[in-house]
Design a protein around this motif. Structure first.
Motif, mmCIF file in Angstrom:
data_model
loop_
_atom_site.group_PDB
_atom_site.id
_atom_site.type_symbol
_atom_site.label_atom_id
_atom_site.label_comp_id
_atom_site.label_asym_id
_atom_site.label_seq_id
_atom_site.Cartn_x
_atom_site.Cartn_y
_atom_site.Cartn_z
ATOM 1 N N LEU A 1 0.850 -1.191 0.000
ATOM 2 C CA LEU A 1 0.000 0.000 0.000
ATOM 3 C C LEU A 1 0.879 1.231 0.000
ATOM 4 O O LEU A 1 1.864 1.309 0.729
ATOM 5 N N SER A 2 0.511 2.186 -0.820
ATOM 6 C CA SER A 2 1.267 3.423 -0.907
ATOM 7 C C SER A 2 0.286 4.579 -0.946
ATOM 8 O O SER A 2 -0.838 4.434 -1.410
ATOM 9 N N GLU A 3 0.713 5.715 -0.446
ATOM 10 C CA GLU A 3 -0.147 6.881 -0.442
ATOM 11 C C GLU A 3 0.233 7.776 -1.612
ATOM 12 O O GLU A 3 1.404 8.123 -1.789
ATOM 13 N N ARG A 4 -0.745 8.131 -2.432
ATOM 14 C CA ARG A 4 -0.522 8.972 -3.609
ATOM 15 C C ARG A 4 -1.568 10.075 -3.639
ATOM 16 O O ARG A 4 -2.672 9.929 -3.124
ATOM 17 N N VAL A 5 -1.232 11.173 -4.290
ATOM 18 C CA VAL A 5 -2.191 12.237 -4.529
ATOM 19 C C VAL A 5 -2.745 12.014 -5.931
ATOM 20 O O VAL A 5 -2.010 12.058 -6.919
#
Length: 178
Positions: free
Chosen positions: A41-45
């Motif tokens: 899981l990665s956080e992206r805009v």
């Protein structure tokens, strides 16, 4: 590709065609092969909103579990698959303990961290390493395990990238001039 004479099963590394990891994974599963596609899981805009997305840990590569008696021929013509990765004129084998370690790492990344996610401006304290005891401000995530922070260091504001595990939330009086 040389024939595999071993009856023992192993994990092998497959290279996928560009941006077709998921396609290759699904097609191999439909052919009843055991496939491992490590994702985190990665956080992206995305469109101005911060979202969690699944990303391949090794873009362009999959692991496949095969034995000497398995039919290897359909794999080469599976949509999305480019080739077996080879070392020393044979397919590269991956030890079982490496696959288990990757599975554990991917599972850990899928578990939500304690507390709310970090937002730009959150105050952090470095708790490990040569910069321990310094305080900074969260700027952005750099993947699932690294973050960019702003430190006041050597009489200047410094932007550094560091492991998330070396930081903890802190109420602080640090106010950099952003």
């Amino acid at each position: 590709m040389p024939a595999i004479s071993s009856e023992r099963s192993n994990w092998y590394l497959l290279q996928c065609k560009p941006h077709q990891d998921e396609r290759a994974h699904l097609n191999l599963l439909q052919q009843h092969y055991a496939v491992f596609h490590p994702q985190v899981l990665s956080e992206r805009v995305i469109r101005g909103k911060r979202q969690q997305v699944r990303e391949s840990l090794f873009p362009g590569y999959l692991f496949i579990h095969l034995g000497g008696n398995d039919n290897w021929a359909p794999i080469r013509s599976t949509r999305g698959v480019s080739r077996f990765v080879e070392f020393n004129h044979g397919p590269a084998t991956v030890p079982e303990n490496v696959i288990e370690h990757l599975r554990a790492r991917c599972f850990e990344s899928s578990i939500s961290r304690d507390g709310p996610p970090l937002t730009p401006g959150d105050h952090l304290q470095i708790i490990r390493g040569p910069l321990s005891s310094l305080e900074g401000v969260f700027i952005t995530s750099q993947g699932p395990e690294r973050v960019m922070i702003l430190l006041q260091f050597l009489n200047r504001n410094q932007t550094i990238c560091m492991p998330l595990r070396d930081l903890e939330r802190q109420l602080s009086s640090f106010h950099p001039n952003i």
